[in-house]
Design an enzyme around this catalytic site. Sequence first.
Site, PDB file in Angstrom:
ATOM      1  N   GLU A   1       3.040  -8.205  68.303  1.00 28.08           N
ATOM      2  CA  GLU A   1       3.158  -6.756  68.526  1.00 28.08           C
ATOM      3  C   GLU A   1       2.207  -6.043  67.587  1.00 28.08           C
ATOM      4  OE1 GLU A   1       7.220  -5.963  67.524  1.00 28.08           O
ATOM      5  OE2 GLU A   1       7.894  -7.588  68.807  1.00 28.08           O
TER       6      GLU A   1
ATOM      7  N   LYS B   1       1.402  -3.432  64.619  1.00 24.10           N
ATOM      8  CA  LYS B   1       2.173  -2.977  63.467  1.00 24.10           C
ATOM      9  C   LYS B   1       1.909  -1.483  63.294  1.00 24.10           C
ATOM     10  CE  LYS B   1       3.484  -4.268  58.828  1.00 24.10           C
ATOM     11  NZ  LYS B   1       3.451  -2.995  58.138  1.00 24.10           N
TER      12      LYS B   1
ATOM     13  N   TYR C   1      11.033  -1.732  68.436  1.00 20.13           N
ATOM     14  CA  TYR C   1      10.533  -3.101  68.466  1.00 20.13           C
ATOM     15  C   TYR C   1      11.531  -4.185  68.029  1.00 20.13           C
ATOM     16  CZ  TYR C   1       9.473  -1.416  63.739  1.00 20.13           C
ATOM     17  OH  TYR C   1       9.552  -0.840  62.514  1.00 20.13           O
TER      18      TYR C   1
ATOM     19  N   LYS D   1      -2.384  -8.291  58.220  1.00 24.49           N
ATOM     20  CA  LYS D   1      -2.936  -6.988  57.847  1.00 24.49           C
ATOM     21  C   LYS D   1      -4.426  -6.926  58.133  1.00 24.49           C
ATOM     22  CE  LYS D   1       0.380  -4.530  55.910  1.00 24.49           C
ATOM     23  NZ  LYS D   1       0.359  -4.007  54.590  1.00 24.49           N
TER      24      LYS D   1
ATOM     25  N   CYS E   1      -6.062 -10.999  23.508  1.00 25.06           N
ATOM     26  CA  CYS E   1      -5.352  -9.835  24.042  1.00 25.06           C
ATOM     27  C   CYS E   1      -6.064  -8.548  23.612  1.00 25.06           C
ATOM     28  CB  CYS E   1      -3.911  -9.837  23.537  1.00 25.06           C
ATOM     29  SG  CYS E   1      -3.012  -8.365  24.027  1.00 25.06           S
TER      30      CYS E   1
ATOM     31  N   CYS F   1      -3.324  -6.861  21.017  1.00 23.52           N
ATOM     32  CA  CYS F   1      -2.877  -7.432  19.740  1.00 23.52           C
ATOM     33  C   CYS F   1      -3.774  -8.564  19.262  1.00 23.52           C
ATOM     34  CB  CYS F   1      -1.433  -7.914  19.858  1.00 23.52           C
ATOM     35  SG  CYS F   1      -1.273  -9.344  20.939  1.00 23.52           S
TER      36      CYS F   1
ATOM     37  N   CYS G   1      -0.711 -12.878  27.589  1.00 23.17           N
ATOM     38  CA  CYS G   1      -0.649 -12.768  26.133  1.00 23.17           C
ATOM     39  C   CYS G   1       0.738 -13.277  25.743  1.00 23.17           C
ATOM     40  CB  CYS G   1      -0.818 -11.315  25.701  1.00 23.17           C
ATOM     41  SG  CYS G   1      -0.338 -11.074  23.985  1.00 23.17           S
TER      42      CYS G   1
ATOM     43  N   CYS H   1       3.514  -7.586  20.793  1.00 22.47           N
ATOM     44  CA  CYS H   1       2.364  -6.960  21.466  1.00 22.47           C
ATOM     45  C   CYS H   1       2.826  -5.625  22.058  1.00 22.47           C
ATOM     46  CB  CYS H   1       1.845  -7.912  22.542  1.00 22.47           C
ATOM     47  SG  CYS H   1       0.524  -7.230  23.532  1.00 22.47           S
TER      48      CYS H   1
HETATM   49  S1  IVH Z   1       9.767  -5.906  62.718  1.00 24.56           S
HETATM   50  C1  IVH Z   1      12.862  -8.145  60.356  1.00 24.56           C
HETATM   51  N1  IVH Z   1       7.820  -4.969  64.185  1.00 24.56           N
HETATM   52  O1  IVH Z   1       6.541  -2.871  59.171  1.00 24.56           O
HETATM   53  C2  IVH Z   1      11.700  -7.560  61.057  1.00 24.56           C
HETATM   54  N2  IVH Z   1       8.116  -4.047  62.011  1.00 24.56           N
HETATM   55  O2  IVH Z   1       6.500  -4.529  56.645  1.00 24.56           O
HETATM   56  C3  IVH Z   1      11.571  -6.130  60.767  1.00 24.56           C
HETATM   57  N3  IVH Z   1       6.561  -2.226  61.449  1.00 24.56           N
HETATM   58  O3  IVH Z   1       9.677  -2.084  57.833  1.00 24.56           O
HETATM   59  C4  IVH Z   1      10.412  -5.412  61.193  1.00 24.56           C
HETATM   60  N4  IVH Z   1       5.471  -2.232  63.367  1.00 24.56           N
HETATM   61  O4  IVH Z   1       8.558  -0.344  59.361  1.00 24.56           O
HETATM   62  C5  IVH Z   1       8.460  -4.895  62.994  1.00 24.56           C
HETATM   63  N5  IVH Z   1       6.163  -4.197  65.609  1.00 24.56           N
HETATM   64  C6  IVH Z   1       6.796  -4.130  64.453  1.00 24.56           C
HETATM   65  C7  IVH Z   1       6.419  -3.203  63.441  1.00 24.56           C
HETATM   66  C8  IVH Z   1       7.112  -3.199  62.224  1.00 24.56           C
HETATM   67  C9  IVH Z   1       5.588  -1.663  62.170  1.00 24.56           C
HETATM   68  C10 IVH Z   1       6.915  -1.854  60.068  1.00 24.56           C
HETATM   69  C11 IVH Z   1       8.395  -1.647  59.836  1.00 24.56           C
HETATM   70  C12 IVH Z   1       8.783  -2.622  58.754  1.00 24.56           C
HETATM   71  C13 IVH Z   1       7.472  -2.921  58.117  1.00 24.56           C
HETATM   72  C14 IVH Z   1       7.522  -4.310  57.517  1.00 24.56           C
END
Ligand code: IVH
Length: 663
Positions: free
Chosen positions: A110, A112, A221, A308, A402, A405, A420, A426
Amino acid sequence: MDVKERIDFLRKELSEHNHSYYVLDESSISDFEFDSLLKELQDLENKHPEFRDVNSPTQRVGGAVIDGFDSVSHKYSMLSLGNTYSEADLLDFDARLKKLTDQPIKYVCELKYDGVSISLTYKNGALFQALTRGDGTKGDDVTQNVKTIKSIPLKLKGSYPNEFEIRGEIFLPISAFEKMNKYRLAAGLDPYANPRNTASGSMKLLDPKEVAKRPLDCYLYYLLGENIPTNSHFENLQHARNWGFKVPTEIEQFDDINGVIYFVQNWEDKRHHLPFEIDGIVIKVDDVQIQEEMGFTAKSPRWAISYKFKGEQVSTRLNKITYQVGRTGAITPVANLASVQLAGTTVKRASLHNADQIAKLDIREGDIVYVEKGGEIIPKVVGVELKDRDLFSKPTVYIKNCPSCNTELIRTEGDAKHYCPNQSACLPQIIGKFEHFISRKAMNIDSLGSETVELLIKEKLVSAISDLYLLKIEDLLPLKKDGRIWAENIVNGINESRKVPFERLLFALGIRYVGETVAKKLSFHFATIENLLNASFEELISVDEIGGKIAESLVDYFSEQQNKDLIAQLKSHHLCFEAIKKAGNLSDKLDGQSVVVSGVFHLYSRNELKQLIEKHGGKNVGSISKKTTFVLAGDNMGPSKKQKAEALGVALVSEEEFLQKIS
Ligand code: IVH
C-alpha cells in the site's frame, strides 16, 4: 410520508450523495439540490428534536467549541512501523518472516500516506468514536472533528460486523493545501509549512466548525475486530470499501517479495504525480492468522514494515564537524552547515551518524555536501560533491578523546558508535542523565529545567541523580536573588516525584533500549526492582516482547556497581521500586504463572486472551522454557513449539480449558 420517514429518507439520500462525491469522486446531484435537501433536513431536525441523531449528515458542519479532548485508552495499541530503505532491507524482512512461519507468505503493498493516523470505532453501523494515536496506548477523542470529514461515513451500508475498528490516515490533498496557503498569503498571514502539519494541526483544533472548513480527506487501511469478514487483509479492505469507506485503490497483492520490490520501484517515480503526499510504501503480510502468529515487538508489528523513499535533498557547505556527547556517552558527529532551506525549514546542522559513515562517504570540512530530510527530525548528510572539493582539503580524522572530558573514547565490536566511558564525571553525560530523569514522561519534575540542573551540577550541589532528593531550600537560596518561591517549588517538585510509579522510575533511569513501553512491560512482569536485578539473560528474553538487545543492556546495567549504588540510594529516599498491583484485576487465579499463547483461537482473539491472563494475575511470556506454567494452545500452533513444550513437560491447555480455569 410522516415526518420521521421524511427525515430518514433525507438522511439516507444525503449520505448517498456524499459518498458518491467524496469517496467515489462522482457527482450525483448539483450543489444547489444538495444544499436544499440539507436545509430541509436541518429545518425538520430543528422542529423535531425528538428525532435527533448524532450521526445525521447535518452534524458534518461541526458542533460547539470544546475545552479540550478526552484521553481514551485504545482497545488495540496503535503501533508504528519499522523502516527499510533498500531492496536488501526488503529481502532481509522476507527472510526474517520466513523463519517465523512454515506457510507461504502473500504480501500486500500500500502507499504510505503522510498525514495523521486515526482509529475509528463503529458500533451497529454508526461512527462511535475517533481517536488519535497519542502515545499508542491512549489517544485523544477527536470524534467531533472527524465527523466534519466528508469521506468518513457516519453510517455504514451493507452487512458489517456489529463492532469493529478501522484505522487510516487523515490528510490534506496538495491542491487543497496550496489553495489554503494562497488565501493565507493574500490575507497577510504566514503560510502553513506542509500538508502533513496542517492536517495534524487541524485535528487539534477545538472548534469543529473551523475543522469543517478544511478540505481534509481520509484513506482507511487496517481493519481490526473480533468478527472481521475474512482471513485476508486485502479482502477485508474490499469489504470495508463496500460499507462506504474510502479504501485506496493503489493497493496490490503479491505472491512473493519480488512483487513487492517491483511495486516499490514502480512508485518511486509515480509518487510525484499523486494528488496527495506519500513518504513510502507499507508492506503487510496478507494472512491475518499468520499476522497473529508473528505478533508484535514492543514498538511495531513483525508482519508489516515501511519502505521509505529518499527525502528531498539540497547541497550546501559543511563548515565544521563538531561532536556531541549524549547521556549514554555515545558520540554523534554533527555537520555545521551554511544555512539552507529544506522541505520548509532552515537547516544549519545535520547528523553525520558515526565514524564509519564519515569514512565511507569521505566527508571533509569545507566540502559541498548533500543534505536530506528522512523520517527523522534531524536531517542527515548523504553525500559529497567531489568535483567541488578544495585541492588542499584533508581527510577527516575522527576524534580519539571525549570533546568534553578528554577521556579516551572506546568502541566495542558491532557497535557503530564511539563512547566516552567516563559516565560518572563527563559533564554532558551527567547533565543528559539528569535531563532525562526529570523529563515529563519520566519523573516529571517540571520545576527543574535544564539550566537549573546545569547550575546545580556546576555548583556541586548534586553529582548523582539521587542527590536531588537531599536538596534543601536553604541549599538553593544562594543561587538566586529573591529566590525563595523558586527554591520551594523545586524542592516540592522533587518531593512529589517520589510518588511516581515504578514503570516510570525504571524508564527515568535511562537504561539503554529501555523506553517507556519496555519499562512498562518489565515493571508489570517483574513487579519489583529486586526481581529485575536478579533476572538472568534467559529469564529476561523469555518475557513477551523483550529481545536480546534489551536483555543484554539490562544485564550490563545491573552488573555495574555504580548503578547498583544509585538504585540503593534512590531506594533509601523512598522512591517507588515496586509495581502497584493494578486495580480492577478480576482474580488472582493465575498469580505467579507464566503463560505462552500460541495458535489461533475461536472464542477470543489472542489479544483478548493475553489481557485475560494479565487480569487474572498471570504473565505473558513469549517463548516456552521450563519456567512456563502452561501453553494456551490454539489451532495451527507451530510444530516446533509443540515439540518444545512436550520435551520440557509443559502442559498444553485449550481455549475452553483455559476459560474454565479462570471462571
Ligand atoms: S498500517 C500495525 N498502512 O504510518 C500497522 N500505516 O509508521 C499499522 N501509515 O502510524 C499501520 N500509510 O499513521 C499502515 N497504508 C498504511 C499507512 C500507514 C500511512 C502511517 C500510520 C502509522 C505509520 C507507521
